[in-house]
Design a protein around this motif. Structure first.
Motif, PDB file in Angstrom:
ATOM      1  N   VAL A  41       0.861  -1.193   0.000  1.00 58.51           N
ATOM      2  CA  VAL A  41       0.000   0.000   0.000  1.00 58.51           C
ATOM      3  C   VAL A  41       0.892   1.236   0.000  1.00 58.51           C
ATOM      4  O   VAL A  41       1.672   1.433   0.934  1.00 58.51           O
ATOM      5  CB  VAL A  41      -0.911   0.038   1.246  1.00 58.51           C
ATOM      6  CG1 VAL A  41      -1.929   1.172   1.127  1.00 58.51           C
ATOM      7  CG2 VAL A  41      -1.625  -1.285   1.452  1.00 58.51           C
ATOM      8  N   THR A  50       0.804   5.224   0.042  1.00 56.10           N
ATOM      9  CA  THR A  50      -0.155   6.302   0.328  1.00 56.10           C
ATOM     10  C   THR A  50       0.492   7.680   0.151  1.00 56.10           C
ATOM     11  O   THR A  50       1.705   7.817   0.258  1.00 56.10           O
ATOM     12  CB  THR A  50      -0.734   6.171   1.754  1.00 56.10           C
ATOM     13  OG1 THR A  50       0.344   6.141   2.694  1.00 56.10           O
ATOM     14  CG2 THR A  50      -1.577   4.922   1.903  1.00 56.10           C
ATOM     15  N   LEU A  71      -5.300   5.714   4.067  1.00 59.79           N
ATOM     16  CA  LEU A  71      -4.911   4.379   4.533  1.00 59.79           C
ATOM     17  C   LEU A  71      -6.131   3.632   5.076  1.00 59.79           C
ATOM     18  O   LEU A  71      -6.293   2.431   4.850  1.00 59.79           O
ATOM     19  CB  LEU A  71      -3.821   4.494   5.603  1.00 59.79           C
ATOM     20  CG  LEU A  71      -3.254   3.159   6.095  1.00 59.79           C
ATOM     21  CD1 LEU A  71      -2.597   2.375   4.967  1.00 59.79           C
ATOM     22  CD2 LEU A  71      -2.269   3.374   7.238  1.00 59.79           C
ATOM     23  N   ARG A 129      -8.219   1.704   2.751  1.00 62.94           N
ATOM     24  CA  ARG A 129      -7.591   0.527   2.167  1.00 62.94           C
ATOM     25  C   ARG A 129      -7.235  -0.554   3.192  1.00 62.94           C
ATOM     26  O   ARG A 129      -7.684  -1.686   3.090  1.00 62.94           O
ATOM     27  CB  ARG A 129      -6.326   0.959   1.391  1.00 62.94           C
ATOM     28  CG  ARG A 129      -6.703   1.672   0.114  1.00 62.94           C
ATOM     29  CD  ARG A 129      -5.696   2.703  -0.348  1.00 62.94           C
ATOM     30  NE  ARG A 129      -6.228   3.405  -1.521  1.00 62.94           N
ATOM     31  CZ  ARG A 129      -7.124   4.379  -1.480  1.00 62.94           C
ATOM     32  NH1 ARG A 129      -7.612   4.802  -0.329  1.00 62.94           N
ATOM     33  NH2 ARG A 129      -7.560   4.936  -2.590  1.00 62.94           N
ATOM     34  N   LEU A 130      -6.450  -0.186   4.202  1.00 55.10           N
ATOM     35  CA  LEU A 130      -5.880  -1.204   5.095  1.00 55.10           C
ATOM     36  C   LEU A 130      -6.917  -2.090   5.798  1.00 55.10           C
ATOM     37  O   LEU A 130      -6.783  -3.319   5.780  1.00 55.10           O
ATOM     38  CB  LEU A 130      -4.937  -0.540   6.108  1.00 55.10           C
ATOM     39  CG  LEU A 130      -4.199  -1.498   7.046  1.00 55.10           C
ATOM     40  CD1 LEU A 130      -3.355  -2.506   6.258  1.00 55.10           C
ATOM     41  CD2 LEU A 130      -3.317  -0.715   8.006  1.00 55.10           C
ATOM     42  N   ALA A 175      -0.125  -7.038   4.793  1.00 55.75           N
ATOM     43  CA  ALA A 175       0.186  -5.781   4.110  1.00 55.75           C
ATOM     44  C   ALA A 175       1.565  -5.236   4.452  1.00 55.75           C
ATOM     45  O   ALA A 175       2.080  -5.440   5.556  1.00 55.75           O
ATOM     46  CB  ALA A 175      -0.869  -4.739   4.470  1.00 55.75           C
ATOM     47  N   VAL A 233       2.903  -1.312   4.235  1.00 53.96           N
ATOM     48  CA  VAL A 233       2.494   0.059   3.940  1.00 53.96           C
ATOM     49  C   VAL A 233       3.729   0.929   3.769  1.00 53.96           C
ATOM     50  O   VAL A 233       4.659   0.870   4.581  1.00 53.96           O
ATOM     51  CB  VAL A 233       1.617   0.620   5.081  1.00 53.96           C
ATOM     52  CG1 VAL A 233       1.177   2.052   4.767  1.00 53.96           C
ATOM     53  CG2 VAL A 233       0.410  -0.284   5.323  1.00 53.96           C
ATOM     54  N   SER A 290      -1.580  -1.365  -4.028  1.00 50.02           N
ATOM     55  CA  SER A 290      -2.553  -0.277  -4.109  1.00 50.02           C
ATOM     56  C   SER A 290      -1.777   1.037  -4.017  1.00 50.02           C
ATOM     57  O   SER A 290      -1.024   1.245  -3.061  1.00 50.02           O
ATOM     58  CB  SER A 290      -3.534  -0.394  -2.941  1.00 50.02           C
ATOM     59  OG  SER A 290      -4.240   0.812  -2.782  1.00 50.02           O
ATOM     60  N   GLU A 312     -12.313   1.262  -4.075  1.00 49.81           N
ATOM     61  CA  GLU A 312     -12.071   1.096  -2.644  1.00 49.81           C
ATOM     62  C   GLU A 312     -13.398   1.283  -1.909  1.00 49.81           C
ATOM     63  O   GLU A 312     -14.329   1.867  -2.454  1.00 49.81           O
ATOM     64  CB  GLU A 312     -11.085   2.155  -2.139  1.00 49.81           C
ATOM     65  CG  GLU A 312      -9.757   2.208  -2.875  1.00 49.81           C
ATOM     66  CD  GLU A 312      -8.911   0.966  -2.708  1.00 49.81           C
ATOM     67  OE1 GLU A 312      -9.124   0.215  -1.742  1.00 49.81           O
ATOM     68  OE2 GLU A 312      -8.044   0.740  -3.561  1.00 49.81           O
ATOM     69  N   TYR A 317      -9.461  -7.071  -2.883  1.00 48.08           N
ATOM     70  CA  TYR A 317      -8.288  -7.768  -2.341  1.00 48.08           C
ATOM     71  C   TYR A 317      -8.495  -9.285  -2.273  1.00 48.08           C
ATOM     72  O   TYR A 317      -7.913  -9.958  -1.438  1.00 48.08           O
ATOM     73  CB  TYR A 317      -7.939  -7.186  -0.964  1.00 48.08           C
ATOM     74  CG  TYR A 317      -7.652  -5.707  -1.075  1.00 48.08           C
ATOM     75  CD1 TYR A 317      -6.475  -5.257  -1.670  1.00 48.08           C
ATOM     76  CD2 TYR A 317      -8.582  -4.754  -0.658  1.00 48.08           C
ATOM     77  CE1 TYR A 317      -6.217  -3.899  -1.829  1.00 48.08           C
ATOM     78  CE2 TYR A 317      -8.328  -3.397  -0.808  1.00 48.08           C
ATOM     79  CZ  TYR A 317      -7.149  -2.974  -1.398  1.00 48.08           C
ATOM     80  OH  TYR A 317      -6.902  -1.630  -1.556  1.00 48.08           O
TER      81      TYR A 317
END
Length: 495
Positions: A156, A158, A167, A170-171, A181, A183, A234, A468, A477
């Protein structure tokens, strides 16, 4: 809300890899200065390729042999709800970190943290409604089932404008799906993401399920894109960043989710409530000092009201309170950094050179301690002007008049982007027709920037790929697997 002040010394953060806080492999630190004050407010490690590889290994191990993907959705939801509760309890602390690093007003920063709590809670609950399908209509011999499985390890990347909220879009969905993940927050605004690691650690997110590596995109982010041990990335950022991601993914055909740039129109028809529209347009262009990918930066307004509406809007914009991000009365804070401020002002100056007229704003404010720009309205903007084509990412709005409905839609759609659009009219037919015909992933009617975690978001054209939030946010995902099951003795092919 209590009084907020600058820290006596920069707050020191660490990366989070494999369930441990670490400075990583490099001895270099990044220091962030508050764009609203010029003071040093935070420090974190400048991660290197080795750190990215350690995070990928931890996420891979947690996915391939850790408990997270195999847990029931209900068990994962319990953990995600605990994270949400902890974010809620620390909203003011997280908001202050965000305010100091981004330059946005403290009230807005805390509001975004509280908004993020809502998204985490939605994702936690939505984990339990993820389901497959059964096809019992293929005849008596075959039953087919469709399974959704977590896609695996997700990178990810950002941006700096809404570090915590983007975040949050998404997270928690990545985690709800059962993925792990890595990040990579913006190297300039990593603090709130690193603070979140403490809260996830306390809430019982298993080691390696979430890893955060700080550092430059070219060093750390690129490793995530290039690695064949990362199943999906992402990216939220500029369209240029998106193209780099697409190029990198070609080498290992990884899935991408991209939310990229926008050049979003407000279409104001003569029959709109002009007071509401003026307020909404001013909010849409000035929110987060215009550093908002879905904010409106083009005003497409019916010619019969263009002059009167532009003046009404200018009067509103002159009253926007621009200033110290730590003051609870402030509506618009500082731009992200000095280079970005000069870039934004450069677009204004170039517009003037090409014949545009500044209706209001157009310069820095008197406060020179930070990077503050007056909300700016530009009229007489010629069609080829970069003001109308490129994403400025500052509080600058260009006015373009139209005569007919068809022309309004044509102007609104005359962009390589298609992220969002706002439509202002009291005519329901016109509103619904424009909603269908405008090319944008998010459309607002008689409002702007409204959102809720239940609804999917994303862009059309060069504004991105994938969606998203909402249930789409978890589906993004997952992989879909189809199984056909034979229920009858086999008819032999070879006699």
């Amino acid at each position: 809300m209590s009084h907020f002040s600058l820290p006596a010394e920069p707050r020191r953060f660490q990366m989070y890899i494999g369930g441990r806080f670490t400075d990583g492999a490099s001895d270099q630190l990044t220091t962030r200065h508050s764009p609203g004050h010029g003071a040093a407010v935070a420090q974190w490690p400048s991660g290197v390729g080795e750190d990215a590889e350690a995070a990928i290994a931890a996420a891979r191990e947690a996915f391939d042999s850790g408990p997270w993907p195999g847990m029931s959705a209900g068990e994962r939801a319990v953990v995600l709800f605990k994270v949400a509760d902890r974010i809620e309890r620390r909203a003011e602390e997280l908001g202050l970190i965000e305010c100091l690093e981004t330059g946005k007003p403290i009230t807005q920063a805390i509001g975004e943290i509280r908004g993020a709590v809502d998204v985490w809670r939605f994702a936690a609950g939505a984990a339990r409604v993820m389901k497959g399908e059964a096809y019992n209509n293929l005849g008596e011999r075959v039953l087919a089932i469709v399974l959704r499985e977590p896609i695996g390890v997700v990178g990810v990347i950002t941006p700096w404008n809404f570090p915590f909220f983007i975040l949050a879009e998404r997270l928690p969905f990545i985690l709800a799906a059962g993925c792990t993940a890595i990040v990579k927050p913006s190297e300039a605004t990593s603090g709130s993401t690193l603070k979140l690691c403490e809260l996830m650690h306390e809430a019982g997110v298993p080691p390696g399920v979430v890893n955060v590596v700080t550092g430059k995109g070219s060093v750390v982010g690129q490793r995530l894109l290039d690695s064949d041990r990362v199943d999906m990335v992402s990216v939220t950022g500029s369209t240029t960043t998106g193209r780099k991601a697409i190029e990198a993914s070609a080498a290992n055909v990884k899935k991408l989710g991209l939310e990229l740039g926008g050049k979003n129109p407000h279409i104001v028809f003569a029959d709109a409530d002009l007071d509401d529209a003026a307020d909404g347009v001013a909010f849409g262009m000035a929110f987060n000092a215009g550093q908002c990918c879905v904010g409106g930066s083009r005003l497409v307004v019916e010619r019969s009201i263009a002059e009167a509406f532009t003046e009404k809007l200018a009067q509103k914009m002159r009253r926007i309170r621009v200033g110290d991000p730590l003051d609870v009365q402030t509506q618009v804070g500082a731009l992200f950094d000095e280079a970005h401020m000069h870039k934004v002002l450069g677009y204004v100056q170039e517009g003037v050179r090409m014949g545009a007229r500044i209706v209001c704003g157009g310069a820095r404010t008197e406060d020179r301690a930070g990077y503050f720009v007056q909300p700016t309205l530009m009229a007489n903007v010629r069609p080829g002007t970069p003001l109308l084509r490129e994403e400025i990412f500052g509080p600058v709005l260009a006015v373009v008049p139209f005569d007919t409905y068809e022309e309004a839609i044509a102007i609104a759609n005359d962009s390589e982007f298609g992220l969002s659009a706002s439509i202002w009219t009291k005519d329901i037919t016109k509103a619904l027709r424009a909603t269908r015909e405008v090319e944008a992933g998010r459309v607002w009617v008689n409002t702007t920037l409204d959102n809720g975690p239940e609804t999917p978001l994303g862009g059309m054209k060069q504004s991105g790929l994938g969606r998203e939030a909402g249930l789409s946010g978890i589906e993004e995902y997952t992989e879909v697997k189809t199984a056909h099951i034979n229920l009858q003795p086999r008819t032999h092919w070879i006699a």
